[in-house]
Design an enzyme around this catalytic site. Structure first.
Site, PDB file in Angstrom:
ATOM      1  N   ARG A  21     104.734  67.423 -26.455  1.00  0.00           N
ATOM      2  CA  ARG A  21     103.855  68.138 -27.382  1.00  0.00           C
ATOM      3  C   ARG A  21     104.617  69.122 -28.260  1.00  0.00           C
ATOM      4  NH1 ARG A  21     103.500  73.203 -25.895  1.00  0.00           N
ATOM      5  NH2 ARG A  21     104.150  73.705 -23.769  1.00  0.00           N
ATOM      6  N   ARG A 127      93.586  74.011   5.092  1.00  0.00           N
ATOM      7  CA  ARG A 127      92.888  74.336   3.841  1.00  0.00           C
ATOM      8  C   ARG A 127      93.383  75.649   3.231  1.00  0.00           C
ATOM      9  NH1 ARG A 127      86.649  73.054   5.821  1.00  0.00           N
ATOM     10  NH2 ARG A 127      87.029  70.888   6.476  1.00  0.00           N
ATOM     11  N   CYS A 146     101.540  74.936 -15.365  1.00  0.00           N
ATOM     12  CA  CYS A 146     102.582  73.957 -15.026  1.00  0.00           C
ATOM     13  C   CYS A 146     102.714  73.858 -13.508  1.00  0.00           C
ATOM     14  CB  CYS A 146     103.914  74.357 -15.651  1.00  0.00           C
ATOM     15  SG  CYS A 146     103.916  74.317 -17.449  1.00  0.00           S
ATOM     16  N   ILE A 208     114.474  67.495 -18.779  1.00  0.00           N
ATOM     17  CA  ILE A 208     115.428  68.342 -19.493  1.00  0.00           C
ATOM     18  C   ILE A 208     115.150  68.155 -20.974  1.00  0.00           C
ATOM     19  CG2 ILE A 208     117.856  68.746 -20.043  1.00  0.00           C
ATOM     20  CD1 ILE A 208     118.543  67.581 -17.271  1.00  0.00           C
ATOM     21  N   TYR A 209     114.925  69.245 -21.689  1.00  0.00           N
ATOM     22  CA  TYR A 209     114.744  69.156 -23.137  1.00  0.00           C
ATOM     23  C   TYR A 209     116.068  68.761 -23.797  1.00  0.00           C
ATOM     24  CZ  TYR A 209     110.047  71.095 -22.944  1.00  0.00           C
ATOM     25  OH  TYR A 209     108.711  71.273 -22.697  1.00  0.00           O
TER      26      TYR A 209
END
Length: 264
Positions: A21, A127, A146, A208-209
């Site tokens: 995005r 729980r 995230c 990894i960008y």
């Protein structure tokens, strides 16, 4: 922190190119797990220096139930500025969901208080969970969670925590997330009379960008050093009473910082 470096190597070796995005582009793998035993030290990355002040203040900010960046800015922390509106608001993100999840009857549930109650009264429960992924409010969040689901587990007097993270910026974000949730685990163990156990970090899309590839290669060329030790103020008995001054890091000797641009 060999587990973290192994993650970076796996992404470089096995990852596929994907668009995202932000328009930056990534190399990505799906499904990865790391495990850190806090008895072996506090998992703060040593192959580059991390800004511990930002990690601590962000976690305290979450625990306050706060969703406005003013508290962070007052303490010199700017990591959420890019997503805030002109008033500093971020919508119903982590802190709101942790402390004020809306319920069916028109009230709110304090998930963190419920975790503390369960650990004291029902430590064997399956729980003991905190969720930040509130589908009905995602559209109002300036950045959807995230790291979105955690579960606590008690065995032999040790408290462990598993985190599911749907999206994992492996150069910039993951080192912060590891330290933040390991610290949360240590804090909760401290106030519930348990010993900190293992932090299990499960990743969905670990990436990894493309504009971080050189930094990753530099980091992989460095030899990990001994992990530091995190010491908490023994006088603090309430999770929500912790202040920045109640944390002391000992023996942190990292390699120099490596800068990278965050993808917004």
């Amino acid at each position: 922190m060999k587990q973290y470096l192994d993650l970076l190597r796996r992404i470089l070796d096995e990852g596929v190119r994907k668009e995202d995005r932000t328009g930056t582009g990534t190399i990505s793998v799906f499904g990865h797990q790391m495990c850190f035993d806090l008895e072996e030290g506090f998992p703060l990355l040593t192959t580059k220096r991390l800004h511990l002040k930002s990690i601590i203040y962000e976690l305290l900010w979450f625990l306050r139930g706060d969703t406005n960046v003013h508290y962070l800015q007052e303490h010199g922390v700017r990591i959420w500025n890019e997503w805030a509106d002109e008033n500093g608001d971020l919508g119903p993100i982590y802190g709101y969901q942790w402390r004020s999840w809306p319920d069916y009857r028109g009230g709110h549930i304090d998930q963190m208080q419920e975790v503390l109650r369960q650990l004291r009264e029902e430590p064997d429960s399956r729980r003991i969970i905190v969720c930040s992924w509130n589908v009905g409010q995602l559209a109002d969040m300036h950045l959807p969670p995230c790291h979105c689901f955690m579960q606590f587990y008690v065995a032999d007097g040790r408290l462990s925590l598993q985190l599911y993270q749907r999206s994992a910026d492996s150069f910039l974000g993951i080192p912060f997330n590891i330290a933040s949730y390991a610290l949360l685990l240590q804090m909760i163990a401290h106030v519930t009379g348990l010993k900190p156990g293992r932090f299990v970090h499960t990743l969905g899309d670990a990436h990894i960008y493309l504009n971080h590839l050189e930094q990753v290669q530099l980091q992989l060329s460095r030899e990990p050093r001994a992990l530091p030790r995190m010491v908490l103020n023994p006088e603090v008995s309430d999770l929500f009473d912790f202040r920045y001054e109640d944390f002391r890091l000992e023996g942190y000797d990292p390699h120099p910082h490596i800068a990278g641009v965050v993808a917004v």
